[in-house]
Write a protein that holds these residues in place. Sequence first.
Motif, PDB file in Angstrom:
ATOM      1  N   ALA A  35       0.837  -1.199   0.000  1.00  0.00           N
ATOM      2  CA  ALA A  35       0.000   0.000   0.000  1.00  0.00           C
ATOM      3  C   ALA A  35       0.868   1.244   0.000  1.00  0.00           C
ATOM      4  O   ALA A  35       2.016   1.226   0.467  1.00  0.00           O
ATOM      5  CB  ALA A  35      -0.929   0.004   1.207  1.00  0.00           C
ATOM      6  N   LEU A  36       0.307   2.343  -0.520  1.00  0.00           N
ATOM      7  CA  LEU A  36       0.982   3.631  -0.560  1.00  0.00           C
ATOM      8  C   LEU A  36       0.057   4.697   0.001  1.00  0.00           C
ATOM      9  O   LEU A  36      -1.114   4.762  -0.383  1.00  0.00           O
ATOM     10  CB  LEU A  36       1.368   4.004  -1.990  1.00  0.00           C
ATOM     11  CG  LEU A  36       1.946   5.413  -2.173  1.00  0.00           C
ATOM     12  CD1 LEU A  36       3.394   5.460  -1.714  1.00  0.00           C
ATOM     13  CD2 LEU A  36       1.828   5.871  -3.623  1.00  0.00           C
ATOM     14  N   ILE A  37       0.568   5.512   0.917  1.00  0.00           N
ATOM     15  CA  ILE A  37      -0.139   6.697   1.373  1.00  0.00           C
ATOM     16  C   ILE A  37       0.569   7.916   0.806  1.00  0.00           C
ATOM     17  O   ILE A  37       1.762   8.113   1.049  1.00  0.00           O
ATOM     18  CB  ILE A  37      -0.172   6.802   2.910  1.00  0.00           C
ATOM     19  CG1 ILE A  37      -0.885   5.599   3.528  1.00  0.00           C
ATOM     20  CG2 ILE A  37      -0.861   8.099   3.337  1.00  0.00           C
ATOM     21  CD1 ILE A  37      -0.860   5.600   5.051  1.00  0.00           C
ATOM     22  N   ALA A  38      -0.149   8.737   0.048  1.00  0.00           N
ATOM     23  CA  ALA A  38       0.392   9.993  -0.447  1.00  0.00           C
ATOM     24  C   ALA A  38      -0.125  11.130   0.423  1.00  0.00           C
ATOM     25  O   ALA A  38      -1.327  11.240   0.666  1.00  0.00           O
ATOM     26  CB  ALA A  38      -0.020  10.216  -1.896  1.00  0.00           C
ATOM     27  N   GLY A  39       0.793  11.969   0.918  1.00  0.00           N
ATOM     28  CA  GLY A  39       0.388  13.076   1.769  1.00  0.00           C
ATOM     29  C   GLY A  39       1.494  14.108   1.894  1.00  0.00           C
ATOM     30  O   GLY A  39       2.636  13.883   1.483  1.00  0.00           O
ATOM     31  N   GLN A  40       1.153  15.230   2.497  1.00  0.00           N
ATOM     32  CA  GLN A  40       2.079  16.365   2.549  1.00  0.00           C
ATOM     33  C   GLN A  40       2.961  16.338   3.799  1.00  0.00           C
ATOM     34  O   GLN A  40       2.543  15.911   4.871  1.00  0.00           O
ATOM     35  CB  GLN A  40       1.283  17.669   2.503  1.00  0.00           C
ATOM     36  CG  GLN A  40       0.679  17.948   1.144  1.00  0.00           C
ATOM     37  CD  GLN A  40      -0.381  19.035   1.160  1.00  0.00           C
ATOM     38  OE1 GLN A  40      -1.505  18.818   0.711  1.00  0.00           O
ATOM     39  NE2 GLN A  40      -0.037  20.210   1.683  1.00  0.00           N
ATOM     40  N   LYS A  41       4.174  16.804   3.620  1.00  0.00           N
ATOM     41  CA  LYS A  41       5.129  16.964   4.699  1.00  0.00           C
ATOM     42  C   LYS A  41       5.087  18.403   5.201  1.00  0.00           C
ATOM     43  O   LYS A  41       4.524  19.292   4.551  1.00  0.00           O
ATOM     44  CB  LYS A  41       6.547  16.633   4.217  1.00  0.00           C
ATOM     45  CG  LYS A  41       7.040  17.561   3.092  1.00  0.00           C
ATOM     46  CD  LYS A  41       8.477  17.277   2.693  1.00  0.00           C
ATOM     47  CE  LYS A  41       9.453  17.706   3.758  1.00  0.00           C
ATOM     48  NZ  LYS A  41      10.857  17.607   3.353  1.00  0.00           N
ATOM     49  N   ASN A  49       8.320  14.215  -3.444  1.00  0.00           N
ATOM     50  CA  ASN A  49       8.206  13.310  -4.589  1.00  0.00           C
ATOM     51  C   ASN A  49       9.146  12.112  -4.476  1.00  0.00           C
ATOM     52  O   ASN A  49       9.677  11.621  -5.470  1.00  0.00           O
ATOM     53  CB  ASN A  49       8.432  14.068  -5.902  1.00  0.00           C
ATOM     54  CG  ASN A  49       7.443  15.190  -6.079  1.00  0.00           C
ATOM     55  OD1 ASN A  49       6.246  15.021  -5.841  1.00  0.00           O
ATOM     56  ND2 ASN A  49       7.924  16.363  -6.461  1.00  0.00           N
ATOM     57  N   THR A  50       9.361  11.672  -3.239  1.00  0.00           N
ATOM     58  CA  THR A  50      10.051  10.413  -2.989  1.00  0.00           C
ATOM     59  C   THR A  50       9.100   9.508  -2.225  1.00  0.00           C
ATOM     60  O   THR A  50       8.097   9.960  -1.668  1.00  0.00           O
ATOM     61  CB  THR A  50      11.335  10.618  -2.168  1.00  0.00           C
ATOM     62  OG1 THR A  50      10.994  11.229  -0.901  1.00  0.00           O
ATOM     63  CG2 THR A  50      12.310  11.521  -2.903  1.00  0.00           C
ATOM     64  N   GLY A  89       4.302   8.212   0.177  1.00  0.00           N
ATOM     65  CA  GLY A  89       4.761   9.097  -0.883  1.00  0.00           C
ATOM     66  C   GLY A  89       4.708  10.533  -0.393  1.00  0.00           C
ATOM     67  O   GLY A  89       3.673  11.008   0.077  1.00  0.00           O
ATOM     68  N   VAL A  90       5.830  11.230  -0.492  1.00  0.00           N
ATOM     69  CA  VAL A  90       5.991  12.539   0.140  1.00  0.00           C
ATOM     70  C   VAL A  90       5.644  13.661  -0.837  1.00  0.00           C
ATOM     71  O   VAL A  90       6.220  13.751  -1.927  1.00  0.00           O
ATOM     72  CB  VAL A  90       7.433  12.726   0.653  1.00  0.00           C
ATOM     73  CG1 VAL A  90       7.559  14.032   1.419  1.00  0.00           C
ATOM     74  CG2 VAL A  90       7.840  11.546   1.537  1.00  0.00           C
ATOM     75  N   SER A 211       4.267  14.615 -10.322  1.00  0.00           N
ATOM     76  CA  SER A 211       5.685  14.298 -10.096  1.00  0.00           C
ATOM     77  C   SER A 211       5.850  13.073  -9.212  1.00  0.00           C
ATOM     78  O   SER A 211       6.734  12.236  -9.450  1.00  0.00           O
ATOM     79  CB  SER A 211       6.403  15.502  -9.477  1.00  0.00           C
ATOM     80  OG  SER A 211       6.452  16.582 -10.378  1.00  0.00           O
ATOM     81  N   LEU A 212       5.011  12.938  -8.193  1.00  0.00           N
ATOM     82  CA  LEU A 212       5.085  11.758  -7.340  1.00  0.00           C
ATOM     83  C   LEU A 212       4.701  10.511  -8.123  1.00  0.00           C
ATOM     84  O   LEU A 212       5.350   9.461  -7.999  1.00  0.00           O
ATOM     85  CB  LEU A 212       4.180  11.921  -6.124  1.00  0.00           C
ATOM     86  CG  LEU A 212       4.108  10.701  -5.189  1.00  0.00           C
ATOM     87  CD1 LEU A 212       5.481  10.366  -4.612  1.00  0.00           C
ATOM     88  CD2 LEU A 212       3.107  10.946  -4.057  1.00  0.00           C
TER      89      LEU A 212
END
Length: 487
Positions: A35-41, A49-50, A89-90, A211-212
């Motif tokens: 699984a992947l969680i995409a969210g903001q830092k 985008n890493t 995912g950052v 980009s991510l």
Amino acid sequence: MTFNTIPAAVRAPWVAVEFDSSRSSQGSTEMPYAALIAGQKTTGTWAANTYHRVSNADQVAVGAGRGSQLHRQARAWFRNNTTTELWVGVLEDNASGVAATCTVTVTGTATENGALSFRVGGQLVQVPVAAGDAQNAVAANTAAAFPSVSDLPVTGVAATNVVTLTSRGKGTWANDIDVRLNYSDGEKTPAGLTVVITPMASGATNPLLTSLIAALGDKWFNIIVHPYTDATSLTAIETELARRFGPMTMIDGMAFTSAAGTVADLTTLGNSRNSPHSCVVAQPGDNPLTPPDEFAAAVAAVAAFHGAIDPARPFQTLPVVGTLQPAEADLFTFEERNGLLYDGIATTRTAAGGIVQLERLITTYQTNASGGPDRSYLDVTRLLTLMYLRYDFRTTIQGKYARHKLGNDGGRYASGQPIITPSTGRAEAVAWFRRHEAAGLVEDFDQFLADLVCERDTNDPSRLNWYLAPNMINQFIFGAAKISFID
């Protein structure tokens, strides 16, 4: 007989024995879930985008900042699932982004001891109040109380009697951070004080996902979580997952996000989308305490855990741990939730004790290419089951026949020759169906057998074609009974 690694040209005395594992795997293939969680830092050591594999939320706090969106999403995930392989995912704030803000205005002077009990994004923040405390002092104490509660999605600053709360990240998603007072029974504002809260607002411009997505390459994620419901973000995710779903890629996945709002708001959102790869989950009411970004991660964690066990089993009644029930007056009625399920929005409900449960996880897919109603990909379980069936069939054929020759039926081939024929391929398809019939994923063997085709391609003699038409198992969603009584 043909050997895989023992050469034919050997004259020196020797006894060579090789191993062949092509028949060692019996039964269905276990499909590994990632699984992947995409969210903001906010801060942290990770670049935008890493993506990084993690095993606990503290790693995300270091990499993306404590209290950041990505950190809170990870906390919500691990409350519900500690076994599925998880990556994050950052993303960073859009350069044009705007943070959401709200104000807490305190007036009066306390005439009794007590406490102000705030809920910010569902987290409790208590501010002690003593008799005689004036409004400016209470406001200052309120602002000072926020840093003492770790992982809040906001920061607070007081000016005279007004506390301004600002989201830790920028974007429209921050407008859904709930701030309220006296949520639980027994909580009340001390006499003499009045507190007025304006909702979070003015958050604007989410990050771009392109980009991510590009950085992910062809890394396979069965479940993807993201916090956005704007058209740009949803289109980017849906387009990528449609590519991954294709027969020449086959790294399919399901995306989860969550939305808050009235039934009308959610209906408009659901009817604006039409993707079999996207699930937009509503909370049980239009004014939820749990931020939608966290709620999406929690729901996806439940789906990943149970989908890996049995992709066809419905999710209804499964609890979403760590989420809070909206206020009683804000809960959606049965009729409202049922209507949302006809508009591409997945639903949740509350059970006794305020436990939030999954009700029905559906995709936003509603119409076919001709614009007609189509329920082919209605349920998330349908997509998860198809993903698994394809993976198992492909893995079986590749594992057993990777270096085989292709011949016609009826040939007088020596025993042990690595040759697959149409009848062999047909037998594999029958065995494939029977395995999944026993597992409760498909049904109606006679229909499958009647429709089954396995034949050598007429234009390419090195190609074997299958036509597989499994009758997918359905879920028990609704029971109807009539009681005709006699007096």
